[in-house]
Motif scaffolding. Structure first.
Motif, PDB file in Angstrom:
ATOM      1  N   ASP A 149      21.084  88.649  -5.097  1.00 34.19           N
ATOM      2  CA  ASP A 149      21.183  90.107  -4.415  1.00 34.19           C
ATOM      3  C   ASP A 149      19.673  90.390  -5.171  1.00 34.19           C
ATOM      4  OD1 ASP A 149      23.533  88.981  -4.990  1.00 34.19           O
ATOM      5  OD2 ASP A 149      23.640  89.502  -7.543  1.00 34.19           O
ATOM      6  N   PRO A 151      16.650  91.983  -2.981  1.00 38.15           N
ATOM      7  CA  PRO A 151      16.593  91.854  -1.283  1.00 38.15           C
ATOM      8  C   PRO A 151      15.109  91.754  -0.863  1.00 38.15           C
ATOM      9  CG  PRO A 151      16.439  94.208  -2.911  1.00 38.15           C
ATOM     10  CD  PRO A 151      16.952  93.356  -3.417  1.00 38.15           C
ATOM     11  N   ASN A 153      14.101  88.733  -1.549  1.00 39.22           N
ATOM     12  CA  ASN A 153      14.305  87.229  -0.848  1.00 39.22           C
ATOM     13  C   ASN A 153      14.389  86.857   0.503  1.00 39.22           C
ATOM     14  OD1 ASN A 153      15.288  84.846  -0.502  1.00 39.22           O
ATOM     15  ND2 ASN A 153      17.044  85.335  -1.901  1.00 39.22           N
ATOM     16  N   ALA A 154      15.441  87.764   0.909  1.00 39.39           N
ATOM     17  CA  ALA A 154      15.717  87.471   2.427  1.00 39.39           C
ATOM     18  C   ALA A 154      14.314  88.739   3.272  1.00 39.39           C
ATOM     19  CB  ALA A 154      17.023  88.507   2.779  1.00 39.39           C
ATOM     20  N   THR A 182      21.447  81.130  -1.541  1.00 37.33           N
ATOM     21  CA  THR A 182      21.740  83.004  -2.049  1.00 37.33           C
ATOM     22  C   THR A 182      21.140  83.747  -0.544  1.00 37.33           C
ATOM     23  OG1 THR A 182      18.938  83.091  -0.982  1.00 37.33           O
ATOM     24  CG2 THR A 182      19.705  81.873  -4.193  1.00 37.33           C
ATOM     25  N   GLY A 184      19.017  84.054   1.596  1.00 41.97           N
ATOM     26  CA  GLY A 184      17.887  84.554   2.051  1.00 41.97           C
ATOM     27  C   GLY A 184      16.720  84.079   2.823  1.00 41.97           C
ATOM     28  N   SER A 187      19.721  84.917   6.342  1.00 41.20           N
ATOM     29  CA  SER A 187      19.513  86.030   6.772  1.00 41.20           C
ATOM     30  C   SER A 187      18.252  86.589   7.410  1.00 41.20           C
ATOM     31  CB  SER A 187      19.946  87.421   5.826  1.00 41.20           C
ATOM     32  OG  SER A 187      21.268  86.364   5.181  1.00 41.20           O
ATOM     33  N   ASN A 242      22.368  88.199  -0.175  1.00 49.63           N
ATOM     34  CA  ASN A 242      21.845  87.724   0.866  1.00 49.63           C
ATOM     35  C   ASN A 242      22.487  87.501   1.772  1.00 49.63           C
ATOM     36  OD1 ASN A 242      18.597  88.983   0.018  1.00 49.63           O
ATOM     37  ND2 ASN A 242      19.384  88.228  -2.240  1.00 49.63           N
TER      38      ASN A 242
END
Ligand SMILES: Cc1ncc(COP(=O)(O)O)c(C=O)c1O
Length: 325
Positions: A149, A151, A153-154, A182, A184, A187, A242
Motif C-alpha cells: 500500500d 505509494p 513503490n509505484a 504488489t 507497483g 501501475s 498499488n
C-alpha cells in the motif's frame, strides 16, 4: 575516473534485450527489460530505495531506526542494500513457500529473517501480513514499509522504469507485459507510458490461485479464486493499493507448470537466467500472441535472477517431483 559513490547509485538503467528463439512465432518485436542487472538482482531495488528515501524525507524513518517488511526476498534484498549504506537495521518477514536461497541471501546481507506459514488467511495473526505489522508496532524506532500500500513503490516505476522503457524504445512501445504482485511495477510503468501514449496496452500476468483477473473483469473479490500455488512473486489473495486496475487492460493467467517450464526455456534458448515470474510473463505473452502484428513493439519486464530458484525450477529433481517435465 568513473565510479559509483556506493552500490545504490548502480540501481536502474537496466538493458533492453531482444528475445529471438522463444518468441520466434510472434509477429511483433519482443524486448525484455532485464532487471537482474540491478545490484540486488531484481527490479525491487528501485522501489526499496525510493520507499526508504521518501520515509526519511517525511520523518517516518529516523536515524538508527529499524526497517520492518513482509517480503518474499527481492524487496528485502533491495531494502538490505539501502539499510547497509544508510545505517539501518532490517527485519524481513516471509513465508515458508519461498526458496531457501532467498532467505540465505537476505541473511548474508545482514537482515534478520522471520518465516511464517503460507497457508493461513491474511488476517490470521500467524500470517506474514499480520506478523510484519505486529513487529513494526512492537519494535522501538521501527518503520513498517508495507510495499503493498506504500505509494512510493509505484512512484519509483513512474519516475524510473517507465521513462527508461519509453526512451529505450524511442517511444515505439505498443504493449507492456509484466507479472503483478504488489502492483507497483505495472501501475507505475503504466501511468507513465499511458501519459505519453494512451494507446499503449498494459497486460498483467497473474497466477491460478490469485484474485486479480476475476476482480479486474467482474469487480468481485472471489475467495474461491484463492488457493496455494507454486509460482513466486506474482498473484495475491488481497487487493494491494498499488494495483491500479484502471490502468491495466487485461490480466492473463499462467499455470505453475508453464511458468516453471518457460523459466527454464528462457535460460536455455535466450541465455537469460531469470526468475520464475519471468517465465510466467513470457508464457503469458505467448498466450496472447495472436493480438500482435508486425509493427508492434512489446516490452516484457523480467523481475529477477534465476540464482534464487536453483533449488526449484532449475533443479531437475524438483521439476520431476512436481510432474513438471
Ligand atoms: C520475482 C517477482 N516477480 C514479480 C513481482 C511483482 O512485482 P510487483 O510487486 O511490482 O507487482 C515481484 C514482487 O514482489 C517479485 O519479487
Amino acid at each position: 575516473m568513473q565510479y559509483a559513490n556506493n552500490i545504490l547509485e548502480t540501481i536502474g538503467n537496466t538493458p533492453l534485450v531482444k528475445l529471438n528463439k522463444i518468441t520466434s512465432d510472434v509477429k511483433a518485436v519482443v524486448l525484455a527489460k532485464v532487471e537482474s542487472f540491478n545490484p540486488g538482482n531484481s527490479v525491487k531495488d528501485r522501489m526499496a530505495l525510493k520507499m526508504i528515501e521518501d520515509a526519511e524525507a517525511d520523518g517516518r524513518l529516523k536515524p538508527g531506526g529499524t526497517i520492518v517488511e513482509g517480503t518474499s526476498g527481492n524487496t528485502g534484498m533491495g531494502l538490505a542494500l539501502a539499510a547497509i549504506v544508510k545505517g539501518y537495521k532490517l527485519i524481513c518477514v516471509s513465508t515458508d513457500k519461498q526458496s531457501k536461497e532467498k532467505f540465505d541471501v537476505l541473511r548474508a546481507v545482514g537482515a534478520e529473517v522471520i518465516v511464517c506459514p503460507t497457508d493461513v488467511a491474511p488476517d490470521d495473526p500467524r500470517s506474514y501480513y499480520s506478523t510484519s505489522k505486529r513487529i513494526g508496532q512492537e519494535t522501538p524506532n521501527a518503520w513498517y514499509v508495507n510495499q503493498y500500500d506504500n505509494p512510493s513503490n509505484a512512484l519509483a516505476h513512474y519516475e524510473q522504469t517507465g521513462p527508461e522503457i519509453w526512451e529505450q524504445t524511442a517511444g515505439k512501445i505498443t504493449h507492456f507485459v509484466v507479472g503483478v504482485g504488489t502492483g507497483g511495477t505495472i501501475s507505475g510503468v503504466a501511468k507513465y507510458l499511458k501519459e505519453r501514449n494512451p494507446a499503449i496496452k498494459i497486460w498483467g500476468i497473474d497466477t491460478y490461485g490469485s484474485v486479480f483477473k476475476k476482480y479486474h473483469e467482474t469487480g468481485i473479490f472471489d475467495e474461491n479464486e484463492i488457493y496455494p500455488y507454486i509460482t513466486e512473486g506474482i498473484g495475491e489473495d488481497i487487493l494491494p493499493e498499488n494495483v491500479d486496475f484502471s490502468l491495466i487492460d487485461h490480466f492473463e493467467k499462467v499455470t505453475d507448470k508453464d511458468a516453471a517450464v518457460y523459466t527454464r526455456r528462457l535460460a536455455k534458448e535466450e541465455g537469460i537466467f531469470a526468475g520464475n515470474s519471468c517465465g510466467a510473463a513470457v508464457k503469458g505473452l505467448l498466450q496472447l500472441k495472436n493480438n500482435f502484428n508486425e509493427n508492434d513493439v512489446v516490452v516484457v519486464l523480467l523481475h529477477d535472477s534465476g540464482s534464487r530458484y536453483i533449488g526449484k525450477m532449475y533443479n531437475d529433481e524438483w521439476m520431476k517431483e512436481q510432474n513438471f517435465f
